[in-house]
Design an enzyme around this catalytic site. Sequence first.
Site, mmCIF file in Angstrom:
data_model
loop_
_atom_site.group_PDB
_atom_site.id
_atom_site.type_symbol
_atom_site.label_atom_id
_atom_site.label_comp_id
_atom_site.label_asym_id
_atom_site.label_seq_id
_atom_site.Cartn_x
_atom_site.Cartn_y
_atom_site.Cartn_z
ATOM 1 C CB SER A 172 -0.963 -0.040 1.189
ATOM 2 O OG SER A 172 -1.930 0.971 1.101
ATOM 3 C CG ASP A 218 -6.366 -2.368 -4.112
ATOM 4 O OD1 ASP A 218 -7.128 -1.665 -3.423
ATOM 5 O OD2 ASP A 218 -5.158 -2.514 -3.864
ATOM 6 C CG HIS A 231 -5.520 -2.230 -0.313
ATOM 7 N ND1 HIS A 231 -4.851 -1.582 -1.322
ATOM 8 C CD2 HIS A 231 -5.004 -1.743 0.844
ATOM 9 C CE1 HIS A 231 -3.989 -0.726 -0.810
ATOM 10 N NE2 HIS A 231 -4.046 -0.822 0.504
#
Length: 634
Positions: A476, A561, A593
């Site tokens: 991330s 995602d 994600h």
Amino acid sequence: MFANPARTDPKISPNGSQLSWLAPDKSNTLNVWTSGLDGGNAHCVTNETGDPIEWYTWAADGKHVLYLHDNAGDEIPHLFSAELTSGNVRDLTPFRGVRAQNVLTDSRYPGAALVALNLRDRNIFDMYRVNLETGAIALEAQNPGDVLTWKADNNFVIRAATAFDGKSARTTIRVRDAADKPWRDLVVMPFERALFAGQVVNGSLVVGFDPDDKSLLVDSALNSDKGQLVRVELDNGHQVGVVAEDPKCDVAFADVGRLGMEPKVLLNPISDAPQAVEFNYTTSHWFFIDPKLKEDFETISRQSPVFVDLVSRDNADQIWIVAIRRSDAPDAFYSFDRATKKLMPLFAENPDLAKFRLAAKKPVVVKARDGLEMVSYLTTPPGIESKKLPLVLLIHGGPWDRDSDSYDPEAQFLANRGYAVLQSNYRGSIGFGIKFFNAGDLQVGLGMVEDVIDAARWAVDQGIADPKRIAAMGGSMGGFATLRALEMRPDLFACGVDEFGPADEAMGLRTFPKYWSNIIARWRRREGDVDHDENWNRRISPLYHVDAIRAPLLIGQGKNDPRVTLANADAMVAALRKAKREVTYVVYPDEGHGFARPENQFDFYGRVEEFFAKHLGGRAQPWKRVAGSTAEPK
């Protein structure tokens, strides 16, 4: 290390007669299992496939198990109920495109649950009361547009809320005197004085109502640099006392499912009085309020002298489930009888790892170039001298998050393969006070990345790291920082691994889920107005500095995602290839994600170890195709 746990997340039923846990079913998907407290009649009570169940709880009636489950990582979970007698599973929130979160139960009101849904408006979450027998749902509290989470009083009525104003960026603790009374602002926190949980989707600063219903327990830094547990009078909002504090760090936060956080405070299940508060500067510890609770924790600690976490207890507060947490082993779980003081082992999360020697994290404090002190964690291969090792900077995401001394499969995997692993809490990381938190403002992609670069230089200066064999890796916003690190110091890094990191911050903000719309103001205040200021976006976004990259990259991305879209990752890869940079790109079509399915984790980390072995010289098992993985090299 990346297999499903054998068993995890145990909970005791409200009456203390049954045990539940998460474990793989015959399709290797984490589902909920139950048994008698003695382990008899163990059976699976849910039947989800694909994504694992990540959060569940006992309903207060002891007849149902409630759980959240989404579809292939889309982060739109529904709330389900599994009836233990019949085996029937019911979708309690069967609304297409509607997310369920902020689930509340109360032992004194066994027939219902409260759940927040963005049903009326996809941007905001109202609170609903669900009848567990009939499935009937009724509006409990309507969101005026800024509420992040709701909190029930001791009569299971929604009477408090944590709110964030997207225009002023203020955080407000809001209350009402009864279900039919108007809401009023009790405490207002300016942006620069609010803790992160008061600025994030599904975040809460409200712990609960005091048993006398005259005050509210709140996590606040209004009168201190560090987050404290304080009492606030319900009639006027005045702070009347500090319940618990630590001079070095904030009250710790507990994750509540995916995308949810609340202060880590233990409340008496009978009276709702606060009993203990967790703090974590370099290592976790408890601040005890209840002396009887402290005595029992000391009894347990004498038998297991590491951090003891109380994860579940029955309504009578006589039978506990505790987790023994340490950095060099997966969690182990025990039952504890408060009457007999008997501690009995239940299970270890991953018993297959018991035969291996794992590495303990070493807390270190590293100074950044401006003197800012960063709590960091060094993990090195066991049995090997910590000199001139290949180094992996493992960068946490968020960026408003933190690394801790907890067990970390990525760190253990890398140490096992011969790498030193350094995890640094760069400026803006949470848990270290308001000043440290605010030091990260307008430093995303800039000073935050300089901090992790300074951490790498520290490891070189200490003789731990080989300066020619340093990599960056993160997920991330840790993936974002990895890309920026390779751009800002191409001479320092031999390679990098980006796990679903955004390349273009403006694109990221524009494609966030609808229910993030209110908190985008926090992103703009803390990282810069990237979706309106093109020059600023170009300054901090990796996509616009690809020419500076010299080191090879491995990039992994989930197709579904909802936060960092596939288009964002595709753009970075296209730019790298246009600039003739070396990049390996793998997409997982059934992931969001993060990579939830173990088959995909096996595939990705198999690629990681070969990639690092090639560029850093560590150990690797030859990569081979993993049955069940959906990996698509691009």
